[in-house]
Design a protein around this motif. Structure first.
Motif, PDB file in Angstrom:
ATOM      1  N   UNK A  88      -1.498 -62.581  28.957  1.00 27.70           N
ATOM      2  CA  UNK A  88      -1.036 -62.528  27.574  1.00 27.70           C
ATOM      3  C   UNK A  88       0.413 -63.001  27.567  1.00 27.70           C
ATOM      4  N   UNK A  89       0.918 -63.296  26.382  1.00 31.54           N
ATOM      5  CA  UNK A  89       2.301 -63.720  26.252  1.00 31.54           C
ATOM      6  C   UNK A  89       3.268 -62.561  26.370  1.00 31.54           C
ATOM      7  N   UNK A  90       4.465 -62.856  26.868  1.00 32.08           N
ATOM      8  CA  UNK A  90       5.471 -61.801  27.044  1.00 32.08           C
ATOM      9  C   UNK A  90       5.859 -61.147  25.726  1.00 32.08           C
ATOM     10  N   UNK A  91       5.658 -61.830  24.624  1.00 27.98           N
ATOM     11  CA  UNK A  91       5.996 -61.257  23.322  1.00 27.98           C
ATOM     12  C   UNK A  91       5.123 -60.050  22.977  1.00 27.98           C
ATOM     13  N   UNK A  92       4.036 -59.861  23.717  1.00 24.90           N
ATOM     14  CA  UNK A  92       3.130 -58.735  23.492  1.00 24.90           C
ATOM     15  C   UNK A  92       3.286 -57.636  24.537  1.00 24.90           C
ATOM     16  N   UNK A  93       4.390 -57.633  25.241  1.00 24.71           N
ATOM     17  CA  UNK A  93       4.571 -56.697  26.358  1.00 24.71           C
ATOM     18  C   UNK A  93       4.466 -55.239  25.946  1.00 24.71           C
ATOM     19  N   UNK A  94       4.857 -54.918  24.717  1.00 27.41           N
ATOM     20  CA  UNK A  94       4.812 -53.516  24.295  1.00 27.41           C
ATOM     21  C   UNK A  94       3.393 -52.956  24.277  1.00 27.41           C
ATOM     22  N   UNK A  95       2.379 -53.816  24.238  1.00 29.20           N
ATOM     23  CA  UNK A  95       0.976 -53.365  24.258  1.00 29.20           C
ATOM     24  C   UNK A  95       0.542 -52.874  25.636  1.00 29.20           C
ATOM     25  N   UNK A  96       1.241 -53.280  26.676  1.00 31.80           N
ATOM     26  CA  UNK A  96       0.776 -53.051  28.038  1.00 31.80           C
ATOM     27  C   UNK A  96       1.619 -52.085  28.853  1.00 31.80           C
ATOM     28  N   UNK A  97       2.877 -51.965  28.538  1.00 29.11           N
ATOM     29  CA  UNK A  97       3.761 -51.084  29.308  1.00 29.11           C
ATOM     30  C   UNK A  97       3.769 -49.716  28.632  1.00 29.11           C
ATOM     31  N   UNK A  98       3.405 -48.669  29.361  1.00 30.30           N
ATOM     32  CA  UNK A  98       3.363 -47.338  28.744  1.00 30.30           C
ATOM     33  C   UNK A  98       4.676 -46.991  28.042  1.00 30.30           C
ATOM     34  N   UNK A  99       4.554 -46.358  26.897  1.00 29.36           N
ATOM     35  CA  UNK A  99       5.734 -46.089  26.060  1.00 29.36           C
ATOM     36  C   UNK A  99       6.750 -45.182  26.740  1.00 29.36           C
ATOM     37  N   UNK A 100       6.325 -44.356  27.690  1.00 28.85           N
ATOM     38  CA  UNK A 100       7.274 -43.464  28.364  1.00 28.85           C
ATOM     39  C   UNK A 100       7.941 -44.122  29.574  1.00 28.85           C
ATOM     40  N   UNK A 101       7.594 -45.354  29.894  1.00 32.58           N
ATOM     41  CA  UNK A 101       8.207 -46.065  31.023  1.00 32.58           C
ATOM     42  C   UNK A 101       9.477 -46.793  30.587  1.00 32.58           C
ATOM     43  N   UNK A 102      10.597 -46.426  31.188  1.00 33.70           N
ATOM     44  CA  UNK A 102      11.831 -47.186  30.991  1.00 33.70           C
ATOM     45  C   UNK A 102      11.814 -48.365  31.947  1.00 33.70           C
ATOM     46  N   UNK A 103      12.324 -49.476  31.503  1.00 29.57           N
ATOM     47  CA  UNK A 103      12.419 -50.652  32.356  1.00 29.57           C
ATOM     48  C   UNK A 103      13.789 -50.719  33.008  1.00 29.57           C
ATOM     49  N   UNK A 104      13.797 -50.975  34.312  1.00 27.82           N
ATOM     50  CA  UNK A 104      15.053 -51.160  35.035  1.00 27.82           C
ATOM     51  C   UNK A 104      15.502 -52.608  34.951  1.00 27.82           C
ATOM     52  N   UNK A 105      14.540 -53.518  34.795  1.00 25.67           N
ATOM     53  CA  UNK A 105      14.875 -54.927  34.745  1.00 25.67           C
ATOM     54  C   UNK A 105      13.696 -55.775  34.321  1.00 25.67           C
ATOM     55  N   UNK A 106      14.031 -56.988  33.917  1.00 27.62           N
ATOM     56  CA  UNK A 106      13.020 -57.972  33.546  1.00 27.62           C
ATOM     57  C   UNK A 106      13.584 -59.349  33.850  1.00 27.62           C
ATOM     58  N   UNK A 107      12.672 -60.286  34.134  1.00 28.98           N
ATOM     59  CA  UNK A 107      13.095 -61.658  34.399  1.00 28.98           C
ATOM     60  C   UNK A 107      12.193 -62.630  33.659  1.00 28.98           C
ATOM     61  N   UNK A 108      12.805 -63.667  33.143  1.00 27.73           N
ATOM     62  CA  UNK A 108      12.121 -64.771  32.470  1.00 27.73           C
ATOM     63  C   UNK A 108      12.493 -66.069  33.183  1.00 27.73           C
ATOM     64  N   UNK A 109      11.555 -66.989  33.280  1.00 28.78           N
ATOM     65  CA  UNK A 109      11.834 -68.380  33.615  1.00 28.78           C
ATOM     66  C   UNK A 109      11.279 -69.193  32.460  1.00 28.78           C
ATOM     67  N   UNK A 110      12.150 -69.634  31.581  1.00 30.89           N
ATOM     68  CA  UNK A 110      11.703 -70.339  30.388  1.00 30.89           C
ATOM     69  C   UNK A 110      11.319 -71.777  30.710  1.00 30.89           C
ATOM     70  N   UNK A 111      10.430 -72.320  29.907  1.00 35.21           N
ATOM     71  CA  UNK A 111       9.991 -73.700  30.094  1.00 35.21           C
ATOM     72  C   UNK A 111       8.500 -73.748  30.321  1.00 35.21           C
ATOM     73  N   UNK A 112       8.094 -74.474  31.373  1.00 36.68           N
ATOM     74  CA  UNK A 112       6.681 -74.650  31.675  1.00 36.68           C
ATOM     75  C   UNK A 112       6.402 -74.287  33.125  1.00 36.68           C
ATOM     76  N   UNK A 113       5.127 -74.129  33.434  1.00 31.34           N
ATOM     77  CA  UNK A 113       4.703 -73.801  34.788  1.00 31.34           C
ATOM     78  C   UNK A 113       4.960 -74.987  35.709  1.00 31.34           C
ATOM     79  N   UNK A 114       5.748 -74.814  36.775  1.00 31.60           N
ATOM     80  CA  UNK A 114       5.953 -75.917  37.719  1.00 31.60           C
ATOM     81  C   UNK A 114       4.612 -76.440  38.236  1.00 31.60           C
ATOM     82  N   UNK A 115       4.461 -77.743  38.222  1.00 35.20           N
ATOM     83  CA  UNK A 115       3.219 -78.426  38.618  1.00 35.20           C
ATOM     84  C   UNK A 115       2.062 -78.100  37.679  1.00 35.20           C
ATOM     85  N   UNK A 116       2.395 -77.609  36.482  1.00 36.46           N
ATOM     86  CA  UNK A 116       1.384 -77.274  35.496  1.00 36.46           C
ATOM     87  C   UNK A 116       1.456 -78.207  34.302  1.00 36.46           C
TER      88      UNK A 116
END
Length: 186
Positions: free
Chosen positions: A76-104
């Motif tokens: 799924x897209x990262x914009x829908x992350x709130x659907x998958x990460x339990x609401x009581x879980x705090x995030x320590x970090x996140x990383x994005x690589x914007x653009x397209x899939x290398x060799x994709x």
């Protein structure tokens, strides 16, 4: 000086600890997912997102080869992350690589509205001193617009609650990638 990818990892190494919950917003070929899984160890959790089945396959293969069990792959897209990460879980970090899939498929790209929506969602879950690291690749169709909108959004975050860093090499040609890092202060 550290190169872009090495510095993106360094920024997360400073704040992510064993047992933490973290997010790879664009798992791609799995390198950041694997890196995060090593930081949080067996008792931590990594949520790894991608819209492309090929990216999830690549990541799954890398994780299987290394017997990694602490990652949840999400088609799924990262914009829908709130659907998958339990609401009581705090995030320590996140990383994005914007653009397209290398060799994709270079037509399948991240978009400014989805990226900003994901950042907003992560900010609500980010613990104090947690970080979002965004590696901005912008030398492709749509990349300039995403770069400008994400920079504008991050540059307008309230400095009372967040500090935002831009890290880039300015003497490289061909639209070199750069980092935007957001740290939650309180």
């Amino acid at each position: 000086m550290k190169k872009i990818l090495a510095y993106s990892h360094h920024l997360l190494e400073e704040v992510v600890r064993q047992g933490d919950t973290v997010m790879d917003a664009t798992c791609g070929n799995g390198n950041d997912t694997f890196f995060l899984s090593q930081l949080v160890k067996e008792d931590g959790n990594v949520f790894a997102f991608d819209i492309q089945e090929k990216a999830l396959e690549n990541t799954s293969t890398l994780l299987s080869k290394n017997n990694i069990q602490n990652v949840k792959l999400i088609h799924d897209g990262h914009e829908n992350c709130e659907k998958y990460i339990p609401t009581n879980d705090e995030l320590a970090g996140a990383i994005f690589n914007l653009g397209y899939l290398p060799k994709g498929d270079h037509q399948i790209i991240t978009t400014p509205q989805n990226t900003i929506r994901a950042i907003q969602s992560i900010l609500t879950r980010l613990r104090p001193n947690g970080r979002i690291v965004i590696v901005v690749y912008h030398g492709h169709m749509g990349g300039k617009e995403e770069k400008e909108k994400v920079l504008d959004f991050c540059g307008n975050l309230d400095q009372s609650y967040y500090q935002v860093l831009q890290y880039q090499f300015i003497n490289q040609i061909n639209h070199p990638p750069f980092i935007i890092a957001i740290e939650k202060l309180c």
